[in-house]
Design an enzyme around this catalytic site. Structure first.
Site, PDB file in Angstrom:
ATOM      1  N   HIS A 135       5.324 -17.626  -7.961  1.00  0.00           N
ATOM      2  CA  HIS A 135       4.399 -18.036  -9.400  1.00  0.00           C
ATOM      3  C   HIS A 135       5.285 -17.284 -10.635  1.00  0.00           C
ATOM      4  O   HIS A 135       5.674 -16.723 -10.633  1.00  0.00           O
ATOM      5  CB  HIS A 135       3.058 -17.945  -9.189  1.00  0.00           C
ATOM      6  CG  HIS A 135       2.474 -16.209  -9.081  1.00  0.00           C
ATOM      7  ND1 HIS A 135       1.861 -15.255 -10.387  1.00  0.00           N
ATOM      8  CD2 HIS A 135       2.795 -15.924  -8.314  1.00  0.00           C
ATOM      9  CE1 HIS A 135       2.028 -14.327 -10.237  1.00  0.00           C
ATOM     10  NE2 HIS A 135       2.236 -14.628  -8.855  1.00  0.00           N
ATOM     11  N   GLU A 181      -1.141 -19.571 -11.113  1.00  0.00           N
ATOM     12  CA  GLU A 181      -1.412 -18.196  -9.313  1.00  0.00           C
ATOM     13  C   GLU A 181      -2.601 -17.503  -9.107  1.00  0.00           C
ATOM     14  O   GLU A 181      -3.511 -17.412  -8.464  1.00  0.00           O
ATOM     15  CB  GLU A 181      -0.502 -18.069  -9.074  1.00  0.00           C
ATOM     16  CG  GLU A 181      -0.105 -17.557  -7.360  1.00  0.00           C
ATOM     17  CD  GLU A 181      -1.113 -15.808  -7.246  1.00  0.00           C
ATOM     18  OE1 GLU A 181      -1.074 -15.133  -8.461  1.00  0.00           O
ATOM     19  OE2 GLU A 181      -1.052 -15.858  -6.239  1.00  0.00           O
ATOM     20  N   HIS A 297      -1.357  -6.351 -11.660  1.00  0.00           N
ATOM     21  CA  HIS A 297      -2.177  -6.463 -12.695  1.00  0.00           C
ATOM     22  C   HIS A 297      -2.711  -5.689 -14.124  1.00  0.00           C
ATOM     23  O   HIS A 297      -3.922  -5.733 -14.206  1.00  0.00           O
ATOM     24  CB  HIS A 297      -3.532  -6.908 -11.919  1.00  0.00           C
ATOM     25  CG  HIS A 297      -3.262  -8.359 -11.113  1.00  0.00           C
ATOM     26  ND1 HIS A 297      -4.084  -8.986 -10.672  1.00  0.00           N
ATOM     27  CD2 HIS A 297      -2.217  -8.537 -10.908  1.00  0.00           C
ATOM     28  CE1 HIS A 297      -3.845 -10.395  -9.935  1.00  0.00           C
ATOM     29  NE2 HIS A 297      -2.642 -10.073  -9.455  1.00  0.00           N
ATOM     30  N   ASP A 312      16.951  -6.273  -5.691  1.00  0.00           N
ATOM     31  CA  ASP A 312      18.498  -6.641  -5.202  1.00  0.00           C
ATOM     32  C   ASP A 312      18.306  -6.791  -3.464  1.00  0.00           C
ATOM     33  O   ASP A 312      18.879  -7.912  -2.979  1.00  0.00           O
ATOM     34  CB  ASP A 312      19.059  -5.384  -5.200  1.00  0.00           C
ATOM     35  CG  ASP A 312      20.205  -5.634  -4.561  1.00  0.00           C
ATOM     36  OD1 ASP A 312      21.936  -4.857  -4.658  1.00  0.00           O
ATOM     37  OD2 ASP A 312      20.723  -6.585  -4.879  1.00  0.00           O
ATOM     38  N   ASP A 316      18.375 -10.430  -2.342  1.00  0.00           N
ATOM     39  CA  ASP A 316      19.823 -10.950  -1.455  1.00  0.00           C
ATOM     40  C   ASP A 316      19.393 -12.039  -0.340  1.00  0.00           C
ATOM     41  O   ASP A 316      20.149 -12.376   0.782  1.00  0.00           O
ATOM     42  CB  ASP A 316      20.679  -9.889  -1.343  1.00  0.00           C
ATOM     43  CG  ASP A 316      21.638  -9.297  -2.008  1.00  0.00           C
ATOM     44  OD1 ASP A 316      21.960  -8.123  -1.813  1.00  0.00           O
ATOM     45  OD2 ASP A 316      21.923 -10.241  -2.716  1.00  0.00           O
TER      46      ASP A 316
HETATM   47  N1  DTR Z   1      -2.366 -11.498  -4.662  1.00  0.00           N
HETATM   48  C1  DTR Z   1      -1.600 -11.497  -5.462  1.00  0.00           C
HETATM   49  C2  DTR Z   1      -0.361  -9.886  -4.545  1.00  0.00           C
HETATM   50  C3  DTR Z   1      -0.410 -10.283  -3.776  1.00  0.00           C
HETATM   51  C4  DTR Z   1      -1.608  -9.602  -3.000  1.00  0.00           C
HETATM   52  N2  DTR Z   1      -1.051  -9.785  -1.725  1.00  0.00           N
HETATM   53  C5  DTR Z   1      -0.156 -10.104  -1.469  1.00  0.00           C
HETATM   54  C6  DTR Z   1       0.724 -10.792   0.070  1.00  0.00           C
HETATM   55  C7  DTR Z   1       1.341 -11.752  -0.016  1.00  0.00           C
HETATM   56  C8  DTR Z   1       1.984 -12.389  -0.925  1.00  0.00           C
HETATM   57  C9  DTR Z   1       0.903 -11.951  -2.863  1.00  0.00           C
HETATM   58  C10 DTR Z   1       0.163 -10.788  -2.201  1.00  0.00           C
HETATM   59  C11 DTR Z   1      -0.783 -12.147  -6.953  1.00  0.00           C
HETATM   60  O1  DTR Z   1      -1.896 -10.901  -6.886  1.00  0.00           O
HETATM   61  O2  DTR Z   1       0.137 -13.157  -7.506  1.00  0.00           O
HETATM   62 ZN    ZN Z   2      -1.266 -11.272  -9.524  1.00  0.00          ZN
HETATM   63 ZN    ZN Z   3       1.622 -12.322  -8.153  1.00  0.00          ZN
END
Ligand code: DTR
Ligand code: ZN
Ligand code: ZN
Ligand code: CA
Length: 447
Positions: A135, A181, A297, A312, A316
């Site tokens: 996202h 997202e 956030h 990195d 990869d």
């Molecule tokens: N919700 C996502 C960040 C996030 C938190 N736990 C996970 C697990 C797997 C992928 C992403 C995340 C965000 O704030 O965009």
């Molecule tokens: Zn987020």
């Molecule tokens: Zn995120």
């Protein structure tokens, strides 16, 4: 005593005699017999080309651009704000210049226009799509450089590396950058729901990358699909980096709508606001008792909020997965997918199942699908056996009967031509007659 019960009683006394003889022989042989292995994974993919190292400096350069965009647009790149559209325009320009076929998909959310960017690398078998996504939006409270500039820049630089290499994959490569997202996977859900069923089933794998540069990093691998999970774990074990399964729940990022649509998903994550434990700090370095990303956030999620080593390594790993999956050759005819794990069958009880995951096969299963079944049981007439296809369709292989014979070692043939080959197939066995009990020894499908 009924004739049936009488026959069973006779059989049981015969069996007791022969069992004593067998027990002595088995004791001698036990040290020679390897315990049954777990399910044999699908054949390892044969990659036709080795993935390049992705220069982390290039990835950081994209992050610097996204930081500048946020700074110039009120400090964020959130859905519905000018900073998001500027981010999409930046990524799209890079991909257009690199020869991708790009599509801007718009949607409306909270009365604001949202954008998904889809980029297809021309070539490859379009009935077998390997897709990577991230996202691109931030929260309104900050520039979102780790969340999720890191994932967006990581797949962007991988896509540019595909172009630089002039890669000619066997499968079709597609990349996606999702809008909104942070409001609940709005953009990716819009994309998946907008796919025709036929196009959905062509996506063999969706790989999601959301936060892959956390400043106090962990190395988490999505554990939703064995083949994709194994792919990433293989990569990191080659680096000598331990990984942990990503267990924060399926719904936490853009892989959720793909998984809900039955598409195989995988991905990587370096941690958000959860706290790194002492054990994890020992394993991965960094600081225990502190969040993987203290700026999650927040306004401090800037280009300084990145661990270069994690970015990195993760980027990869993205390239390794794209090259490996994208250049896989279809397994030769006669490929066997087998599960050799013993499964006890409760006497006159509930059905049990044993699974095999089929992958890499083109199209549907054959009209004469061989199903090899080995079951140890002293009264096979007790057994009812079904084959369950990935979509849940059930095919009866054997009904119960008065057959008092021992064991089953049979290849059944099923017309499975209406079933997609790839997915999780199950053998379902139920013992419907009291007394006499056994176990599934192994079973296999041959494509
Ligand atoms: N919700 C996502 C960040 C996030 C938190 N736990 C996970 C697990 C797997 C992928 C992403 C995340 C965000 O704030 O965009
Ligand atoms: Zn987020
Ligand atoms: Zn995120
Ligand atoms: Ca029984």
């Amino acid at each position: 005593m009924s004739e049936h019960a009488h026959r069973r009683a006779q059989r049981r006394s015969r069996l007791r005699r022969s069992a004593a003889i067998l027990a002595a022989a088995a004791a001698a042989a036990a040290t020679l017999l390897a315990p049954s292995a777990s399910a044999r994974p699908a054949p390892a993919p044969a990659a036709l080309a080795a993935a390049p190292d992705i220069p982390v400096a290039n990835v950081k350069a994209h992050l610097a651009q996204l930081q500048s965009i946020a700074t110039a647009n009120g400090g964020n790149r959130a859905h519905g704000r000018t900073g998001y559209k500027a981010s999409i325009d930046y990524v799209k320009a890079k991909l257009d210049a690199a020869g991708y076929t790009t599509t801007l998909q718009t949607f409306t959310y909270n009365s604001a226009t949202g954008y998904n960017l889809i980029a297809d690398w021309p070539g490859g078998d379009t009935s077998h799509v390997v897709m990577a996504g991230a996202h691109l939006d931030s929260v309104t409270g900050g520039p979102g450089i780790n969340d999720n500039g890191s994932g967006s820049a990581g797949i962007l630089e991988t896509a540019l590396a595909v172009s630089r290499a002039g890669l000619q994959p066997t499968k079709h490569l597609r990349f996606g950058w999702w809008g909104a997202e942070e409001y609940g996977m709005i953009g990716s859900t819009k994309y998946v729901n907008g796919l025709a069923a036929a196009d959905r089933s062509k996506i063999e794998a969706y790989l999601n990358f959301d936060m892959i540069g956390s400043p106090n990093p962990g190395y988490f691998v999505y554990d939703d699909n064995t083949k994709l999970d194994t792919l990433f774990k293989t990569y990191f074990s080659g680096l000598g980096v331990a990984t942990e399964p990503e267990t924060e729940g399926d719904g936490r990022s853009d892989h959720a709508p793909f998984k809900n649509a039955g598409i195989a998903v995988g991905g990587l994550f370096s941690g958000a606001d959860y706290i790194k434990t002492a054990a994890q700090a020992t394993k991965w370095g960094g600081t225990s008792g502190v969040a993987f990303d203290r700026c999650y956030h927040s306004s401090c999620d800037t280009s300084a909020n990145i661990n270069d080593t994690a970015l990195d390594r993760m980027t990869d790993a993205v390239a390794y997965a794209i090259w490996t999956l994208g250049t896989e050759t279809a397994p030769p005819p006669g490929t066997v997918f087998e599960n050799t794990a013993d499964v006890a069958i409760p006497d006159a009880g509930a059905a049990v199942t044993s699974s095999v995951t089929v992958s890499g096969i083109t199209g549907n299963a054959p009209a004469a699908l061989p199903v090899g079944v080995v079951i140890k049981h002293p009264y096979r007439g007790d057994l009812v056996i079904d084959l369950v296809a990935p979509d849940g369709s059930t095919y009866r292989l054997k009904n119960s009967s008065s057959d008092s014979g021992d064991d089953i070692n049979t290849t059944y043939t099923v017309n499975a031509s209406s079933e997609a080959a790839n997915g999780v197939w199950k053998l379902k066995v139920q013992d419907v007659g009291a007394q006499d009990v056994g176990n599934i020894d192994s079973w296999k499908l041959t494509f």
